[in-house]
Design a protein around this motif. Structure first.
Motif, PDB file in Angstrom:
ATOM      1  N   PHE A  49       0.918  -1.224  -0.034  1.00 17.49           N
ATOM      2  CA  PHE A  49      -0.044  -0.116   0.001  1.00 17.49           C
ATOM      3  C   PHE A  49       0.846   1.393  -0.104  1.00 17.49           C
ATOM      4  CE2 PHE A  49      -2.505  -3.408   1.877  1.00 17.49           C
ATOM      5  CZ  PHE A  49      -3.460  -3.369   1.095  1.00 17.49           C
ATOM      6  N   ASP A  50       1.955   0.925  -0.264  1.00 15.91           N
ATOM      7  CA  ASP A  50       3.083   2.226  -0.267  1.00 15.91           C
ATOM      8  C   ASP A  50       3.029   2.967  -1.800  1.00 15.91           C
ATOM      9  OD1 ASP A  50       4.863   3.906   0.470  1.00 15.91           O
ATOM     10  OD2 ASP A  50       6.676   2.651   0.335  1.00 15.91           O
ATOM     11  N   ALA A  51       1.848   3.766  -1.650  1.00 15.01           N
ATOM     12  CA  ALA A  51       1.567   4.376  -2.962  1.00 15.01           C
ATOM     13  C   ALA A  51       1.533   5.835  -2.949  1.00 15.01           C
ATOM     14  CB  ALA A  51       0.472   3.609  -3.911  1.00 15.01           C
ATOM     15  N   ASP A  52       2.378   6.800  -3.670  1.00 17.81           N
ATOM     16  CA  ASP A  52       2.305   8.157  -3.354  1.00 17.81           C
ATOM     17  C   ASP A  52       0.613   8.589  -3.227  1.00 17.81           C
ATOM     18  OD1 ASP A  52       4.935   8.260  -2.851  1.00 17.81           O
ATOM     19  OD2 ASP A  52       5.246   8.995  -4.700  1.00 17.81           O
ATOM     20  N   TRP A  53      -0.046   8.274  -4.508  1.00 17.53           N
ATOM     21  CA  TRP A  53      -1.513   8.748  -4.755  1.00 17.53           C
ATOM     22  C   TRP A  53      -2.311   8.474  -3.250  1.00 17.53           C
ATOM     23  CZ3 TRP A  53      -5.626   5.649  -4.553  1.00 17.53           C
ATOM     24  CH2 TRP A  53      -5.381   4.366  -4.909  1.00 17.53           C
TER      25      TRP A  53
END
Length: 73
Positions: A49-53
């Motif tokens: 879940f390490d997504a910038d958005w």
């Protein structure tokens, strides 16, 4: 065929909502459905879940975001 389950729980671990995905999908593909209409105060997730958005969207809503990452070698 495999299936993935994304689960949203409260602070005590009680199930709030879940989303089923085909096993060959990335976990982030179910996040819009999982979070729809939910006033989230904190997200604890793994590195999938390490997504910038996603982090930017949740931080803008006042949500605390904690993403577990692999320890350094």
């Amino acid at each position: 065929m495999t299936t993935k389950i994304l689960a949203l729980t409260n602070a005590l671990g009680s199930l709030i909502r879940f989303v089923l995905l085909l096993g060959q999908r990335h976990d982030l593909q179910g996040m819009d459905r999982l979070l729809e209409g939910v006033d989230l105060q904190a997200l604890l997730g793994d590195k999938a879940f390490d997504a910038d958005w996603l982090k930017q969207r949740l931080l803008a809503q006042g949500c605390q975001v904690v993403i577990a990452t692999s320890p350094p070698n």
